[in-house]
Enzyme design. Structure first.
Site, PDB file in Angstrom:
ATOM      1  N   ARG A  76      28.676 113.853   1.649  1.00  0.00           N
ATOM      2  CA  ARG A  76      28.733 113.225   0.326  1.00  0.00           C
ATOM      3  C   ARG A  76      30.169 113.161  -0.170  1.00  0.00           C
ATOM      4  O   ARG A  76      30.814 114.200  -0.325  1.00  0.00           O
ATOM      5  CB  ARG A  76      27.875 114.004  -0.671  1.00  0.00           C
ATOM      6  CG  ARG A  76      26.396 113.891  -0.348  1.00  0.00           C
ATOM      7  CD  ARG A  76      25.556 114.757  -1.257  1.00  0.00           C
ATOM      8  NE  ARG A  76      24.198 114.833  -0.756  1.00  0.00           N
ATOM      9  CZ  ARG A  76      23.181 114.126  -1.251  1.00  0.00           C
ATOM     10  NH1 ARG A  76      23.377 113.303  -2.245  1.00  0.00           N
ATOM     11  NH2 ARG A  76      21.977 114.252  -0.738  1.00  0.00           N
ATOM     12  N   LYS A 125      -0.495 124.055  -2.327  1.00  0.00           N
ATOM     13  CA  LYS A 125      -0.133 122.683  -2.719  1.00  0.00           C
ATOM     14  C   LYS A 125      -0.788 121.665  -1.794  1.00  0.00           C
ATOM     15  O   LYS A 125      -1.003 121.915  -0.606  1.00  0.00           O
ATOM     16  CB  LYS A 125       1.384 122.497  -2.728  1.00  0.00           C
ATOM     17  CG  LYS A 125       2.059 122.592  -1.381  1.00  0.00           C
ATOM     18  CD  LYS A 125       3.517 122.166  -1.472  1.00  0.00           C
ATOM     19  CE  LYS A 125       4.147 122.054  -0.099  1.00  0.00           C
ATOM     20  NZ  LYS A 125       4.483 123.323   0.540  1.00  0.00           N
ATOM     21  N   THR A 179      14.257 113.428 -19.754  1.00  0.00           N
ATOM     22  CA  THR A 179      15.653 113.876 -19.765  1.00  0.00           C
ATOM     23  C   THR A 179      16.396 113.229 -20.935  1.00  0.00           C
ATOM     24  O   THR A 179      16.010 112.152 -21.404  1.00  0.00           O
ATOM     25  CB  THR A 179      16.372 113.493 -18.449  1.00  0.00           C
ATOM     26  OG1 THR A 179      17.690 114.036 -18.460  1.00  0.00           O
ATOM     27  CG2 THR A 179      16.474 111.990 -18.270  1.00  0.00           C
ATOM     28  N   LYS A 224      19.906 110.378 -19.216  1.00  0.00           N
ATOM     29  CA  LYS A 224      19.982 109.047 -18.615  1.00  0.00           C
ATOM     30  C   LYS A 224      19.998 108.002 -19.738  1.00  0.00           C
ATOM     31  O   LYS A 224      21.059 107.767 -20.306  1.00  0.00           O
ATOM     32  CB  LYS A 224      18.860 108.875 -17.589  1.00  0.00           C
ATOM     33  CG  LYS A 224      19.026 109.951 -16.475  1.00  0.00           C
ATOM     34  CD  LYS A 224      18.125 109.787 -15.305  1.00  0.00           C
ATOM     35  CE  LYS A 224      18.052 111.032 -14.439  1.00  0.00           C
ATOM     36  NZ  LYS A 224      19.280 111.407 -13.752  1.00  0.00           N
ATOM     37  N   THR A 257      21.485 129.946 -21.621  1.00  0.00           N
ATOM     38  CA  THR A 257      22.002 129.543 -22.932  1.00  0.00           C
ATOM     39  C   THR A 257      21.412 128.192 -23.346  1.00  0.00           C
ATOM     40  O   THR A 257      21.258 127.297 -22.510  1.00  0.00           O
ATOM     41  CB  THR A 257      23.541 129.467 -22.854  1.00  0.00           C
ATOM     42  OG1 THR A 257      24.001 130.758 -22.447  1.00  0.00           O
ATOM     43  CG2 THR A 257      24.164 129.098 -24.178  1.00  0.00           C
TER      44      THR A 257
HETATM   45  C1  LIG Z   1      12.725 112.009 -11.231  1.00  0.00           C
HETATM   46  C2  LIG Z   1      13.756 112.944 -11.746  1.00  0.00           C
HETATM   47  N1  LIG Z   1      13.352 114.038 -12.423  1.00  0.00           N
HETATM   48  C3  LIG Z   1      14.246 114.922 -12.906  1.00  0.00           C
HETATM   49  C4  LIG Z   1      15.604 114.750 -12.730  1.00  0.00           C
HETATM   50  C5  LIG Z   1      16.554 115.747 -13.302  1.00  0.00           C
HETATM   51  O1  LIG Z   1      17.004 115.312 -14.541  1.00  0.00           O
HETATM   52  P1  LIG Z   1      18.431 115.786 -15.077  1.00  0.00           P
HETATM   53  O2  LIG Z   1      19.449 114.865 -14.469  1.00  0.00           O
HETATM   54  O3  LIG Z   1      18.338 115.674 -16.555  1.00  0.00           O
HETATM   55  O4  LIG Z   1      18.618 117.198 -14.621  1.00  0.00           O
HETATM   56  C6  LIG Z   1      16.077 113.642 -12.039  1.00  0.00           C
HETATM   57  C7  LIG Z   1      17.538 113.491 -11.852  1.00  0.00           C
HETATM   58  O5  LIG Z   1      18.163 112.614 -11.575  1.00  0.00           O
HETATM   59  C8  LIG Z   1      15.130 112.710 -11.518  1.00  0.00           C
HETATM   60  O6  LIG Z   1      15.532 111.644 -10.842  1.00  0.00           O
END
Ligand SMILES: Cc1ncc(COP(=O)(O)O)c(C=O)c1O
Length: 410
Positions: free
Chosen positions: A22, A155, A244, A247, A277
Site C-alpha cells: 500500500r 457464525k 459514521t 464520510k 476517550t
Molecule cells: C462498511 C463500513 N463500515 C464501517 C466502516 C468504518 O467507519 P469509520 O471510517 O468511521 O471507522 C467503514 C470504513 O470505511 C466501512 O466501509
C-alpha cells in the site's frame, strides 16, 4: 538469537511481490476548494475523485465555524473517557440528533465507525448469551467481522445478498436460539444494495435481531439522510442502525441508534466504548451541525445524484467498464493489481487526477479497481476531463481491451 527483523521484512517483501503493497498518496485538502487538493510531492493541484467526503460537508462553513467556536469554548479534547471524566453536553446533543435522524429513541457515539461495529456487535452477541449465533453477509466490512470474531459466538456466513442462502442457514438453527443478522445497506466496494426488506421478513420469521451498517448511505439517502433503510421506509424494522460521521458528514466518529434499553446495555458493557476517550466536543458539535444540515436540506443530496448520473452517462457513452448498482459508488474494474496501480499513477502524473487503486484484500483478486465517488462539487468539465483521462490511460497502458465499446474517440 531470533532475527525478529526478518519476520517483518519478509512479510513486506511478499506483499510487494504480489502487488499488494500500500502506497499512500500524500495530498493536502483545501477547504473551500474541494475536490481540489495539493499533491504534496509534486506541489501541483489535483482533482480528487475518490473521497468519501461524499457531499463535501468537510468544508461546509457552518461546520467549520462550529469547530472554531467550540474549540475556543471547551478546548481541544474530551478530557477522558465518559465514565472517568464525565460526559460533555455536545456529545449528549449529538446523540439526541442521531436518534432523531434514524427515528429511534436512543443513540450512542464511538470514536469511529469501525469501533462502533466492533464494540456493538461483540457486545450484543455476548449479551445474547453463549447459545447465540450470528448470520453475516459474506461481503461485510472488516469491522463487523472483527466484532463477530471477538464475540466467539457461532457464525453463519450467507452468500452475498442471498435471501435463499440466509433462509437456509436460519432454518437450520432452532427457533428459540438467539440470533443476530448483520449486513450493510450499501456495500462500499461494489456500491450494491442489500435486500433489506427480505432480510427483515426473514428476521421476523426466524425470530432474529437485525443490525445494519449504513456507513456508505447516511447523509445521502432517505428524507432526513437516514440511509437506505429510511429511503425504503424500513428503519422501524431494523433493531440497530450503525453509521459514521466520517464520510458524508465530513468529520470523524461512529454511532449506533436503536431502542433505549438495547443502547443502554451496550453503553454499560462495551469495552470499545467504556475504555477509550470520548469524541472531542468540537467534533461532536461540528458533526451534529453537519447531520442537522443534511436533515434539513436536500440540496446536496439532489445535486449529488445528478453529478453521479452525469458521470455514469459519460462513462457509459465512452465504453468505460464500470459496475452500475444505482448508487453513488462507481467501481471501474481493471482486474489486475499492477495495472490498477499503474493507471492510478498515470492519472496522477499525466492528468492531475487522483483516484486510489483498490487491490486485494480490500477486494477479491482479479477484481482490482478504481473506485470513483463523484460529489456535488465536481463539475461537468471535471467529468469530461476524467472521462478523457481514463480513456487515455487505458489506451496508453495497453488496457483498451477493457473498453466495452470500441467506437470511442479520444
Ligand atoms: C462498511 C463500513 N463500515 C464501517 C466502516 C468504518 O467507519 P469509520 O471510517 O468511521 O471507522 C467503514 C470504513 O470505511 C466501512 O466501509
Amino acid at each position: 538469537m531470533i532475527d525478529y527483523h526478518k519476520f517483518f521484512s519478509s512479510t513486506l517483501e511478499s506483499i510487494k511481490l504480489s502487488g499488494r503493497y500500500r502506497e499512500f498518496v500524500n495530498i493536502s485538502r483545501k477547504a473551500g476548494e474541494f475536490p481540489m487538493a495539493t499533491h504534496v510531492e509534486s506541489g501541483k493541484e489535483v482533482t480528487v475523485w475518490c473521497s468519501n467526503d461524499y457531499v463535501g460537508m468537510g468544508q461546509n462553513f457552518d461546520v467549520l465555524n462550529k469547530i472554531h467556536e467550540i474549540t475556543y469554548k471547551t478546548g481541544s479534547g474530551a478530557g477522558g473517557t465518559r465514565n472517568l471524566s464525565g460526559t460533555n453536553s455536545e456529545i449528549v446533543e449529538l446523540e439526541k440528533t442521531l436518534a432523531f435522524l434514524h427515528n429511534k429513541n436512543s443513540a450512542l457515539s464511538f470514536v469511529c465507525g469501525y469501533m462502533a461495529n466492533l464494540a456493538s456487535i461483540s457486545t450484543i452477541l455476548s449479551i445474547l448469551g453463549e447459545n447465540a449465533c450470528v448470520f453475516s453477509d459474506s461481503k461485510n466490512h472488516a469491522s463487523m467481522i472483527e466484532g463477530i470474531r471477538h464475540s466467539k459466538r457461532e457464525k453463519f456466513i450467507f452468500k452475498h445478498n442471498s435471501l435463499d442462502h440466509l433462509e437456509e442457514l436460519l432454518s437450520s438453527v432452532p427457533i428459540d436460539r438467539p440470533k443476530l443478522i448483520v449486513f450493510e445497506s450499501i456495500y462500499s466496494m461494489d456500491g450494491d444494495i442489500a435486500p433489506i426488506e427480505g432480510i427483515c421478513n426473514l428476521a421476523d420469521k426466524y425470530s432474529a435481531l437485525t443490525y445494519i451498517d449504513e456507513v456508505h448511505a447516511v447523509g445521502m439517502y432517505g428524507k432526513k439522510g437516514g440511509g437506505i433503510s429510511q429511503l425504503l421506509g424500513l428503519e422501524n424494522r431494523i433493531d440497530i442502525i450503525q453509521g459514521t460521521l466520517a464520510k458524508a458528514y465530513g468529520a470523524i466518529g461512529g454511532y449506533i441508534a436503536g431502542n433505549e434499553i438495547l443502547i443502554d446495555a451496550i453503553r454499560s458493557l462495551a469495552s470499545g466504548f467504556i475504555f477509550t476517550t470520548a469524541l472531542p466536543p468540537m467534533i461532536s458539535s461540528a458533526s451534529r451541525c453537519s447531520v442537522e444540515h443534511l436533515i434539513n436540506n436536500d440540496k446536496e443530496r439532489i445535486l449529488h445524484q445528478k453529478i453521479v448520473n452525469e458521470a455514469k452517462k459519460s462513462f457509459r457513452e465512452n465504453g468505460l467498464p464500470f459496475i452500475d448498482h444505482e448508487t453513488h459508488i462507481i467501481p471501474l474494474i481493471i482486474g489486475d493489481s499492477f495495472k490498477c496501480k499503474e493507471i492510478s499513477k498515470y492519472l496522477l502524473d499525466k492528468h492531475d487526477i487522483f483516484i486510489q487503486s483498490i487491490n486485494y484484500p480490500t477486494v477479491p483478486k482479479g477484481s482490482e479497481r478504481l473506485r470513483i465517488t463523484p460529489t456535488p462539487l465536481h463539475t461537468e468539465e471535471m467529468i469530461k476531463k476524467l472521462t478523457y483521462s481514463l480513456l487515455d490511460a487505458l489506451y496508453a497502458l495497453d488496457c483498451k481491451n477493457l473498453l466495452q465499446n470500441m467506437e470511442v474517440a479520444i
